[in-house]
Motif scaffolding. Structure first.
Motif, PDB file in Angstrom:
ATOM      1  N   THR A   1       8.915   3.852  -3.435  1.00  0.00           N
ATOM      2  CA  THR A   1       9.339   5.002  -4.242  1.00  0.00           C
ATOM      3  C   THR A   1      10.754   4.822  -4.773  1.00  0.00           C
TER       4      THR A   1
ATOM      5  N   ALA B   1       8.736  -4.576  -2.755  1.00  0.00           N
ATOM      6  CA  ALA B   1       9.613  -3.709  -1.958  1.00  0.00           C
ATOM      7  C   ALA B   1       9.916  -4.341  -0.604  1.00  0.00           C
ATOM      8  N   ASP B   2       8.930  -4.972   0.002  1.00  0.00           N
ATOM      9  CA  ASP B   2       9.142  -5.622   1.305  1.00  0.00           C
ATOM     10  C   ASP B   2      10.167  -6.743   1.193  1.00  0.00           C
TER      11      ASP B   2
ATOM     12  N   GLY C   1       4.282  -2.915  -3.392  1.00  0.00           N
ATOM     13  CA  GLY C   1       4.683  -2.868  -1.984  1.00  0.00           C
ATOM     14  C   GLY C   1       5.217  -4.195  -1.488  1.00  0.00           C
TER      15      GLY C   1
ATOM     16  N   ARG D   1      13.175  -2.443   0.823  1.00  0.00           N
ATOM     17  CA  ARG D   1      13.246  -1.074   0.310  1.00  0.00           C
ATOM     18  C   ARG D   1      11.862  -0.446   0.349  1.00  0.00           C
ATOM     19  N   ASN D   2      11.811   0.871   0.135  1.00  0.00           N
ATOM     20  CA  ASN D   2      10.501   1.494   0.002  1.00  0.00           C
ATOM     21  C   ASN D   2      10.107   1.548  -1.471  1.00  0.00           C
TER      22      ASN D   2
END
Length: 396
Positions: A351, A343-344, A340, A348-349
């Motif tokens: 998944t 992604a941050d 996570g 992006r997310n």
């Protein structure tokens, strides 16, 4: 100092002048092999660790030790684009031809060679990269079903019976084991399990990246009971110092305490980096003793050399998307990092980044120490990524 006499040897799998800090795992393997030769229940050994910790060097030294003790050794490096049967069959043939020269084992080794012929012919349709010389016609019904998970155990059993009759053991030394596909890994585990159940002298000493433990468990749930997984990490300070001072002493050269400490700190105890810093410190020094100033100069050259070889070779295999993912990891530091958080950084997310993360794991660039965590498989790669992709342009 004369560069011709420089004892240090940075390189892929190049043996160092002093293999320091690995005596315990070498002794563990020695005992395991002797137990296998006697038919005692023993787990196979798979060494896991990051790049640059010396797994390949250690595997080769163990193979040399085993061969000197009379074991039949098969040495294989698993490439990403070839099948396990293709790389295994030619080496098994060589081992069986050696066994066939033993009067007691000749007939059994010949039978195993017939089994190898049937094995290769039956699997040729599925694994078209199998190329092996066939010395005998196949024996019908022996390892020739065309199903790897059924045929490989039959073949290993035939080899094991011949090795037992010869008073030896077959030892498979497999490097880069994480590149073996799951179905082929499952067949290998099944074959070794069969031999263990029947107390046949066939075993494996393997090496691979840390994710290999999980891969083995996914391939076969009982793998954790069949293998020991010693972790090969950076050297403790005393072993790292010995890896530097012993080769120097053998050449009549000494190193200042401050210079020695600087190399240990800069390399974090990773054997490959110790060899690189040792080489450059020797070349930078005008005479003995090697000083802290020599090491300071060597550090600049060492990092440049690593950037253009050790690190760059791996970086060039990445797609632009994969480079951005790893640069985002580097932004967070050495790691491990939560998926996570990566992604941050990328905005992006989690998944949507799953396929990229999966590709990087498959390429051996990252691994997951725990669920949801991501870490580099190459030490100091975070600093390299910041050097090769500086600033903020990589975000766009």
């Amino acid at each position: 100092m004369n560069p011709i006499h420089n004892p240090f040897a940075p390189g892929a799998g190049t043996p160092p002048p002093e293999l320091a800090g690995r005596d315990a795992v070498r002794e563990t393997v020695r005992i395991a092999l002797e137990r296998v030769r006697l038919g005692h229940p023993t787990k196979s050994v798979i060494m896991v660790g990051l790049r640059g910790v010396g797994k390949t060097v250690l595997l080769d030294r163990m193979r040399e030790d085993a061969a000197a003790s009379g074991f039949q050794c098969v040495r294989i490096e698993a490439p990403e684009q070839r099948s396990l049967p293709a790389i295994l069959a030619p080496q098994l043939r060589i081992a069986l031809l050696r066994l066939s020269r033993n009067d007691q084992a000749k007939d059994l080794a010949t039978r195993a060679l017939r089994g190898l012929a049937g094995f290769a012919r039956a699997l040729k349709l599925k694994y078209q990269d199998i190329e092996v010389g066939l010395d005998f016609d196949p024996e019908p019904g022996l390892a020739d079903n065309g199903d790897l998970e059924n045929d490989l155990p039959d073949l290993f059993e035939a080899v094991g019976v011949a090795a037992r009759e010869a008073g030896t053991a077959l030892v498979l030394f497999l490097d880069e084991l994480q590149y073996v596909h799951e179905e082929q890994l499952a067949a290998l585990i099944t074959a070794l399990h069969r031999c263990a159940q029947r107390r046949l002298p066939v075993t494996m000493v393997g090496a691979g990246l840390p994710q290999l433990r999980g891969q083995m468990g996914l391939a076969k749930s009982y793998a954790e009971r069949l293998f020991d997984f010693p972790e090969i990490g950076p050297l403790p300070d005393d072993a790292a110092e010995l890896a530097i001072t012993k080769p120097l002493h053998d050449q009549g050269v000494v190193i200042d305490g401050g210079a020695l400490h600087a190399i240990v700190v800069e390399t974090h105890g990773y054997p490959y980096f110790i060899q690189e810093w040792g080489k450059q410190a020797w070349d930078a020094a005008r005479a003995s003793p090697i000083t802290a100033a020599d090491v300071e100069e060597a550090s600049k050259i060492s990092l440049a050399a690593l950037d253009e070889s050790f690190f760059r070779v791996r970086f060039d295999r990445l797609t632009p998307t994969e480079k951005r993912y790893m640069r985002a990891m580097a932004e967070l530091g050495p790691g491990p990092h939560r998926s996570g958080d990566i992604a941050d950084v990328l905005g992006r997310n989690v998944t949507s980044l799953g396929p990229t993360r999966g590709q990087l794991i498959a390429k051996g660039m990252i691994w997951s120490p725990n669920h949801g965590d991501t870490a580099f498989t190459v030490p100091l790669f975070d600093a390299f990524m910041r050097r090769i992709m500086p600033g903020a342009d990589w975000r766009s």
